[in-house]
Design an enzyme around this catalytic site. Sequence first.
Site, PDB file in Angstrom:
ATOM      1  NE  ARG A  46      42.930  36.275  46.551  1.00  0.00           N
ATOM      2  CZ  ARG A  46      43.259  35.511  46.926  1.00  0.00           C
ATOM      3  NH1 ARG A  46      43.213  35.368  48.351  1.00  0.00           N
ATOM      4  NH2 ARG A  46      42.708  34.332  46.762  1.00  0.00           N
ATOM      5  CE  LYS A  71      38.619  37.318  45.211  1.00  0.00           C
ATOM      6  NZ  LYS A  71      38.323  37.281  43.957  1.00  0.00           N
ATOM      7  CG  HIS A 177      45.708  38.987  40.317  1.00  0.00           C
ATOM      8  ND1 HIS A 177      46.193  39.370  41.379  1.00  0.00           N
ATOM      9  CD2 HIS A 177      45.086  38.023  39.792  1.00  0.00           C
ATOM     10  CE1 HIS A 177      44.929  38.360  41.956  1.00  0.00           C
ATOM     11  NE2 HIS A 177      44.567  37.456  40.710  1.00  0.00           N
ATOM     12  NE  ARG A 180      45.873  35.726  43.364  1.00  0.00           N
ATOM     13  CZ  ARG A 180      45.785  34.079  44.732  1.00  0.00           C
ATOM     14  NH1 ARG A 180      47.097  33.916  45.842  1.00  0.00           N
ATOM     15  NH2 ARG A 180      44.593  33.864  44.725  1.00  0.00           N
ATOM     16  CG  HIS A 203      42.087  29.592  44.163  1.00  0.00           C
ATOM     17  ND1 HIS A 203      42.762  29.561  43.359  1.00  0.00           N
ATOM     18  CD2 HIS A 203      42.366  31.153  44.453  1.00  0.00           C
ATOM     19  CE1 HIS A 203      43.792  29.820  42.521  1.00  0.00           C
ATOM     20  NE2 HIS A 203      42.864  31.168  43.617  1.00  0.00           N
ATOM     21  CE1 TYR A 212      47.328  31.389  37.564  1.00  0.00           C
ATOM     22  CE2 TYR A 212      46.141  29.871  39.372  1.00  0.00           C
ATOM     23  CZ  TYR A 212      46.202  31.297  38.845  1.00  0.00           C
ATOM     24  OH  TYR A 212      45.615  32.366  39.685  1.00  0.00           O
TER      25      TYR A 212
END
Length: 237
Positions: A46, A71, A177, A180, A203, A212
């Site tokens: 990120r 995150k 982003h 990524r 994640h 994705y």
Amino acid sequence: MDGIVRAQRPVRLPVVLSRAEVAALLGRLRGPVWLMASLMYGGGLRLLECAELRVKDVGFDRGELAIRDGKGGKDRLTMLPAALKSPLVDHLARVKAQHEANLAAGRGAVALPGALRLKYPNAPREWAWQWVFPATRFYLDEQTTERRRHHLHESVLQRAVKDAARAAGITRPATCHSLRHSFATHLLEVGYDIRTIQELLGHRDVSTTMIYTHVLNQGGRGVRSPLDSLGADPAGR
């Protein structure tokens, strides 16, 4: 309250660049912003994770990057691309020379997360804790009255990527982003499993990573248009 239905967020497909578009974008960047953008694409970082990298988080021997307090407050490991090892070594050599010059001038301290400054009072001046991508200017810390360097501001990279995408002729709204997103999609394209990519991206839920797989379906769920199967020129030429 039993009859109330929770509002659902609309599904937005991420902007994913092709390999050619990524190469064109990176080819128009120079210096630290090129290195940062390359790390974001090469390791799935990120924007803030890349900006907040510290020297101790770079593992050249193992070819990995340690992402601290990402995150959700989680730590994780991702890869350090082999193609970036030599440029990163050269970059850190310049940053270390700058840091040593700052120390000689009575500066060179860096902000530490949490209460680490109290636990390790000498750590702010140690090389291992310095930013990989320091800012070009000092700032005055109001609490300690020290003149420090912050990490390179995120807006510097955002602006550079936006300008590079425009110069490369990329018409889609490509951002930092997007690098990524492209990292994850290109790994899926070559056959890496979704769980591995989930760990690399950090994640919490694999369903987040599953977005994705929708991008992989070229031409609308992978269906071949009937127009492409016509033997004759559809324009009648």
